[in-house]
Scaffold this motif. Structure first.
Motif, mmCIF file in Angstrom:
data_model
loop_
_atom_site.group_PDB
_atom_site.id
_atom_site.type_symbol
_atom_site.label_atom_id
_atom_site.label_comp_id
_atom_site.label_asym_id
_atom_site.label_seq_id
_atom_site.Cartn_x
_atom_site.Cartn_y
_atom_site.Cartn_z
ATOM 1 N N SER A 70 15.663 4.973 -1.788
ATOM 2 C CA SER A 70 16.087 6.177 -2.580
ATOM 3 C C SER A 70 16.160 5.581 -4.274
ATOM 4 N N LEU A 71 16.944 4.838 -4.508
ATOM 5 C CA LEU A 71 17.124 4.141 -5.889
ATOM 6 C C LEU A 71 15.933 3.372 -6.435
ATOM 7 N N ALA A 72 15.246 2.886 -5.258
ATOM 8 C CA ALA A 72 13.976 2.221 -5.804
ATOM 9 C C ALA A 72 12.689 3.234 -6.167
ATOM 10 N N VAL A 73 12.599 4.298 -5.645
ATOM 11 C CA VAL A 73 11.666 5.299 -5.933
ATOM 12 C C VAL A 73 12.363 5.917 -7.457
ATOM 13 N N LEU A 74 13.633 6.276 -7.514
ATOM 14 C CA LEU A 74 13.938 6.657 -8.701
ATOM 15 C C LEU A 74 13.677 5.709 -10.001
ATOM 16 N N ASN A 75 13.903 4.424 -9.953
ATOM 17 C CA ASN A 75 13.645 3.447 -10.897
ATOM 18 C C ASN A 75 12.152 3.483 -10.959
ATOM 19 N N GLY A 76 11.380 3.580 -9.998
ATOM 20 C CA GLY A 76 9.910 3.631 -10.391
ATOM 21 C C GLY A 76 9.505 4.739 -11.078
ATOM 22 N N LYS A 77 10.210 5.819 -10.945
ATOM 23 C CA LYS A 77 9.806 7.098 -11.841
ATOM 24 C C LYS A 77 10.211 6.769 -13.104
ATOM 25 N N GLN A 78 11.149 5.852 -13.408
ATOM 26 C CA GLN A 78 11.640 5.692 -14.694
ATOM 27 C C GLN A 78 10.933 4.449 -15.642
ATOM 28 N N TYR A 135 10.080 -1.027 -13.222
ATOM 29 C CA TYR A 135 9.116 -1.500 -12.128
ATOM 30 C C TYR A 135 9.845 -2.799 -11.358
ATOM 31 N N ALA A 136 10.141 -3.674 -12.092
ATOM 32 C CA ALA A 136 10.912 -4.892 -11.665
ATOM 33 C C ALA A 136 12.097 -4.556 -10.447
ATOM 34 N N ALA A 137 12.818 -3.577 -11.124
ATOM 35 C CA ALA A 137 14.027 -3.236 -10.282
ATOM 36 C C ALA A 137 13.808 -2.640 -9.210
ATOM 37 N N ALA A 138 12.719 -1.755 -9.277
ATOM 38 C CA ALA A 138 12.313 -0.688 -8.055
ATOM 39 C C ALA A 138 11.584 -1.552 -7.147
ATOM 40 N N PHE A 140 4.968 1.850 1.644
ATOM 41 C CA PHE A 140 4.321 2.876 0.961
ATOM 42 C C PHE A 140 4.868 2.927 -0.553
ATOM 43 N N GLU A 141 6.239 2.956 -0.652
ATOM 44 C CA GLU A 141 6.760 2.973 -1.618
ATOM 45 C C GLU A 141 6.876 1.503 -2.488
ATOM 46 N N LEU A 142 7.012 0.320 -1.647
ATOM 47 C CA LEU A 142 6.689 -0.733 -2.187
ATOM 48 C C LEU A 142 5.182 -1.074 -2.793
ATOM 49 N N GLY A 143 4.060 -0.475 -2.271
ATOM 50 C CA GLY A 143 2.819 -0.571 -2.504
ATOM 51 C C GLY A 143 2.718 0.278 -3.862
ATOM 52 N N ARG A 144 3.246 1.569 -3.956
ATOM 53 C CA ARG A 144 3.202 2.357 -5.121
ATOM 54 C C ARG A 144 3.860 1.495 -6.629
ATOM 55 N N ILE A 145 5.120 1.055 -6.151
ATOM 56 C CA ILE A 145 5.814 0.146 -7.451
ATOM 57 C C ILE A 145 4.690 -1.030 -7.808
ATOM 58 N N GLN A 146 4.239 -1.728 -6.576
ATOM 59 C CA GLN A 146 3.244 -2.998 -6.871
ATOM 60 C C GLN A 146 1.822 -2.386 -7.837
ATOM 61 N N PHE A 147 1.465 -1.313 -7.590
ATOM 62 C CA PHE A 147 0.278 -0.595 -8.307
ATOM 63 C C PHE A 147 0.721 -0.573 -9.562
ATOM 64 N N LYS A 148 1.928 0.147 -9.781
ATOM 65 C CA LYS A 148 2.548 0.441 -10.959
ATOM 66 C C LYS A 148 2.531 -0.865 -11.818
ATOM 67 N N ARG A 149 2.990 -1.769 -11.400
ATOM 68 C CA ARG A 149 3.275 -3.145 -12.048
ATOM 69 C C ARG A 149 1.811 -3.852 -12.226
ATOM 70 N N GLY A 150 0.777 -3.319 -11.783
ATOM 71 C CA GLY A 150 -0.631 -3.953 -11.915
ATOM 72 C C GLY A 150 -0.889 -5.024 -10.772
ATOM 73 N N PHE A 151 0.119 -5.029 -9.700
ATOM 74 C CA PHE A 151 -0.370 -6.286 -8.766
ATOM 75 C C PHE A 151 -1.113 -5.401 -7.670
ATOM 76 N N GLU A 180 10.541 5.830 -24.094
ATOM 77 C CA GLU A 180 9.889 4.460 -23.726
ATOM 78 C C GLU A 180 9.242 4.352 -22.466
ATOM 79 N N HIS A 181 8.900 5.563 -22.067
ATOM 80 C CA HIS A 181 8.345 5.301 -20.591
ATOM 81 C C HIS A 181 6.865 5.171 -20.814
ATOM 82 N N PRO A 182 6.147 4.540 -19.926
ATOM 83 C CA PRO A 182 4.738 4.602 -19.887
ATOM 84 C C PRO A 182 3.897 5.647 -19.856
#
Length: 905
Positions: free
Chosen positions: A457-465, A468-471, A498-509, A657-659
């Motif tokens: 839950s916290l990972a998803v929220l960090n991703g929305k904000q 990305y590294a913390a997420a 699934f959530e990990l993949g979304r975050i990795q995509f946002k980070r450019g990995f 300061e959000h992307p």
């Protein structure tokens, strides 16, 4: 279809044993391993049905994981043109229902019960709920060895087992409420099928048993006569449902009477099942009666676990010999003490979980009663109470109302925080989700799967904000815990991936993201079926990944599959449908399919506003898409208004300061640039670049996009040195992070080549133009309008290199494309016509062609509102020179005097 005498693969069908709801069961012979087997064949009408076939395949997968002597073993799974076949252990004997009718002595019945308990222990330890336990699904061999059959409707169980229920099962969590809390709702009342159910359907195995109960929102799988009350009411089911069915089975086994009084009215029986109105247990010993009554408890948390039931049955079975064992030596007593200690610890642990669940349910009920009193007319005094106000009240009341129930408090905090997050209220969500994680860590082991839920839950929220590294760290921690607790193909593993993949995509990995997302999709398709909403989520994200890398055909396939699932399962006005419509619209717009794209954008925006309100962050996405279409049509003021509105929404919801804020700054800067408001544009571009460099990794393509636009700004100001510097930076990032044929690489190559052309560095410009052209032709085809400008630019390089025939080739290709799109780009058409006119006038002397192309260019410029292309004065001047060189001075003078008057050449 009769299969007797046929051979499929290495299986020869010998005789038919019977039928069930899915097809026939045959006795057969395995020619390869030389043994007798049973084969369950899915019927033709089910073979064509994807959900039925998925259920059949699920039974095979479930059985393959349950290696236990009291569970029927699976040997093979065969697929054929006419059907699929499950090759099973052949069991010589009879089913328990038939044995009960003949009568069973108590000691044999106890041994049978013990073996069924052992099978339940094995299934539950593997995280599997049977959901259809009944006497006819229990086979007895000639030596009274038990074999539990028919895991065709079994499902996974976890903390929220119904959340990931298999296809065909009712999942009330999707619609009971946004909070997903266990309160009654009349919308989920079960109704019987319209076909009347007679006595034989309900109680006899001679005809196919009633296996389903229809609801307004889905189907509950199982046999009504042995179903738990919560399953009959359409509520979440777990291991406790199996234990209730086991209690009814024991009652039938030891009393010889079915658990309910006889009735021919199916509606009456259904009501009895819901209210647990079974026959009273009579004529049995007190310890056996107590066990059966506890198993039949209407409160799931009060029922014994499979382990506890097994231990109680063994105590009852062992009772006659207990007195004799009192004379055993003290050393044996020590062993019993240690075993008893382990049993006590296991029992305490299981009972603690059960009572915690009971207390949690009671706490939730009390909490909800207090919470919803806010909407009582006496409290609200006629005011309309919004869902957000109820959430706010709930968040503030949790601490005092549930102070003695920390895990219940944590669950509600996480739930309300998640709802806030889905509403785009990230600041309100964060303290609740963080506090829930702290409470769970304080009261549970660090490796408890409930802790993993909070971490995710916290990972998803960090991703929305955009943290990305913390997420990513949180998502990996969640996955690690779940990997150690669940089966590798459990849906909760897929959720973390699934959530990990979304975050990795946002980070450019991108490679890592694709691996995670594809593994999540594979698990979801296997365990949930091909039409589950979670499968659509995975398809959507993979589509976005392919779109980002320029794989448009693959992206469109993923988007359309996701859209079909979401519209079918969720309805046309669900916000997830809006998201897919938006993604598909963006893809079509990128391919120049603007009319289709605008229709999808408008529909997506309507759905989002209806479901999310006017100021949700996703509304900004819809506004931006429409604005971009207006931008492409040179409706810059309309575009600027929508971009600014999107920026306002994002800054309010996401912070400064959000992307996504950087994205809107860039879009606004683009409008300023084309309107020659260069200082405003530079300030916006630099602010966007600063945000992205702080948040994203150095080679993220969004950083390259900012660099690209800054370079374009310098090019507008004829600062070729800085333009080249920023284009080279952008190109380096793009080539590191994107596919070699990505359209953004082509655009960057084109722009950098233009700089080199302006500086007369033709040897550098030529290969860049040719590579850009190859990429665009591959992505768009040979006649897409976007190719024409690039062909004109390439022709200009060859013209400057004095390779005039090659220049002519590229100009003519550009003209051919433009003529296929009449009226689409008059300014571009004027460019191509003017280029050809000058080429034939000055370098490949052909006066007739030169005059014809000058006249056409002149006519296009005079009769259109082209916002680009050659200056009319330049075309007139060149045409004037041509006429003078032909000694047609009178015409030349007249042309110059009248060049502002429309001439129908």
């Amino acid at each position: 279809m009769n299969l007797i005498g046929r051979t499929i693969g290495h299986i020869r069908f010998v005789d038919i044993l019977g039928q069930d709801g899915m097809g026939e069961v045959y006795s057969a012979f395995d020619e390869k391993l030389k043994r007798k087997v049973a084969v369950k064949a899915i019927g033709a009408r089910f073979h064509a049905d994807s959900q039925s076939k998925a259920r059949f395949l699920r039974e095979a997968r479930v059985l393959s994981r349950l290696k236990h002597p009291n569970i029927c073993q699976i040997f093979d799974y065969l697929e054929g043109e006419d059907g699929d076949y499950l090759v099973l252990e052949f069991i010589e004997g009879t089913n328990l229902r038939q044995r009960i009718e003949k009568g069973i002595e108590k000691k044999t019945a106890l041994k049978i019960s013990e073996q069924i308990s052992l099978a339940l222990v094995a299934a539950h330890e593997a995280g599997i709920v049977h959901r259809d336990l009944k006497p006819s699904n229990i086979m007895l061999t000639r030596t009274n060895e038990v074999k539990v059959l028919d895991f065709g409707i079994a499902g996974y169980a976890g903390r929220e087992s119904r959340r990931f229920s298999p296809p065909g099962d009712l999942d009330p969590s999707t619609s009971v409420s946004n909070l997903n809390l266990p309160f009654d709702d009349p919308a989920y009342t079960l109704t019987l099928p319209e076909t009347p159910m007679v006595r034989e359907d309900l109680f006899s195995d001679e005809k196919p048993p009633v296996r389903t109960v229809e609801t307004r929102h889905g189907t509950i799988m199982g046999t009504l006569l042995y179903m738990s009350p919560e399953q009959a009411r359409g509520e979440p089911t777990s291991f406790t449902g199996d234990m209730y069915s086991f209690g009814l089975l024991l009652q039938h086994l030891f009393t010889g009477l079915e658990p309910y009084e006889e009735t021919a009215d199916g509606n009456v029986l259904l009501e009895w099942v819901r209210k647990a109105k079974t026959r009273r247990v009579t004529g049995l010993s007190s310890d056996l009666t107590t066990l059966i009554n506890r198993l039949k408890s209407q409160a799931p948390a009060a029922r014994p676990t499979a382990h506890e039931a097994l231990d109680r049955l063994r105590l009852i079975l062992d009772k006659p010999g207990r007195r004799a064992r009192k004379i055993l030596a003290a050393s044996i007593l020590v062993v019993f003490f240690l075993a008893g200690l382990k049993y006590t610890l296991d029992l305490r642990r299981e009972r603690r979980v059960a009572f915690a669940a009971r207390d949690e349910a009671a706490g939730v009920v009390d909490y909800l009663i207090n919470l919803f009193e806010v909407s009582d007319p006496g409290e609200s005094r006629g005011s309309t109470i919004t869902a957000r106000e109820i959430l706010s009240r709930g968040a503030s009341d949790i601490e005092q109302d549930l102070i003695r129930q920390p895990l219940t408090r944590a669950r509600l905090m996480d739930t309300i925080g998640t709802v806030y997050r889905k509403l785009g209220l990230y600041r309100e969500a964060e303290p609740l989700i963080r506090k829930a994680l702290v409470i769970r860590k304080e009261n549970l082991r660090e490796t408890d799967p409930v802790v993993a839920d909070s971490l995710l839950s916290l990972a998803v929220l960090n991703g929305k904000q955009a943290r990305y590294a913390a997420a990513e760290r949180l998502a990996k921690d969640s996955l690690s815990i779940r990997d150690n607790f669940y089966d590798p193909e459990h849906p909760l593993i897929a959720e973390s991936l699934f959530e990990l993949g979304r975050i990795q995509f946002k980070r450019g990995f991108l490679e890592e993201a694709e691996r995670s997302l594809r593994r999540a999709l594979s698990i979801r398709e296997k365990t949930l079926g091909p039409d589950h909403p979670d499968v659509a989520d995975s398809l959507q994200e993979l589509g976005i990944l392919d779109y980002t890398q320029g794989r448009y055909d693959d992206a469109e396939t993923f988007y359309r599959r996701a859209l079909k699932i979401r519209e079918t399962v969720l309805g046309d006005d669900h916000p997830d449908v809006g998201r897919t419509l938006n993604s598909l619209g963006a893809l079509l717009a990128r391919q120049g399919r603007y009319t289709e794209a605008e229709s999808l954008y408008q529909k997506a925006l309507f759905v989002r506003k209806k479901t999310l309100g006017e100021i949700h962050p996703e509304i900004a996405i819809g506004l931006n898409n429409l604005a971009h279409l207006y931008y492409q049509q040179a409706r810059y003021k309309d575009a600027e208004i929508l971009y600014a509105k999107g920026l306002e929404i994002r800054e309010k919801a996401l912070g400064s300061e959000h992307p996504e804020v950087a994205e809107n700054l860039t879009l606004l800067a683009n409008v300023c640039l084309v309107e020659w408001r260069l200082e405003e544009a530079e300030a916006l571009y630099r602010r966007a670049l600063d945000i992205r460099e702080k948040v994203l990794k150095p080679d993220h393509p969004d950083i390259a996009t900012c660099q690209f636009y800054l370079a374009m700004l310098f090019l507008y100001q004829n600062d070729h040195i800085q333009a080249e510097e920023y284009y080279l930076k952008a190109l380096a990032v793009y080539e590191k992070s994107l596919e070699p044929d990505h359209p953004d690489i082509a655009e960057c190559l084109n722009a950098l080549a233009y700089v080199y052309t302006a500086e007369n560095k033709l040897e550098k410009a030529e290969p860049l133009y040719l590579r850009a052209l190859a990429i665009k032709e591959k992505n768009l085809g040979p006649y897409h309008l976007n190719l024409a400008d690039l062909l004109d630019s390439t022709g200009t390089v060859y013209e400057k290199k004095r390779d005039y025939k090659e220049a002519e080739t590229y100009y003519l290709r550009a003209l051919k494309i433009r003529e296929k799109h009449p009226g689409a780009d008059p300014g571009g058409l004027a460019v191509t016509l003017s280029n050809l006119a000058v080429l034939y006038h000055r370098f490949l002397p052909d006066i007739d062609k030169a005059e014809r192309f000058y006249k056409k260019a002149f006519f296009v410029l005079e009769n259109s509102d082209a916002n680009r292309g050659p200056d009319l004065e330049t075309v007139v001047s060149n045409f004037y020179d041509l006429l003078c060189s032909l000694n047609r001075e009178n015409e030349a003078v007249e042309l110059k005097a009248r060049h502002k008057i429309k001439h129908p050449f």
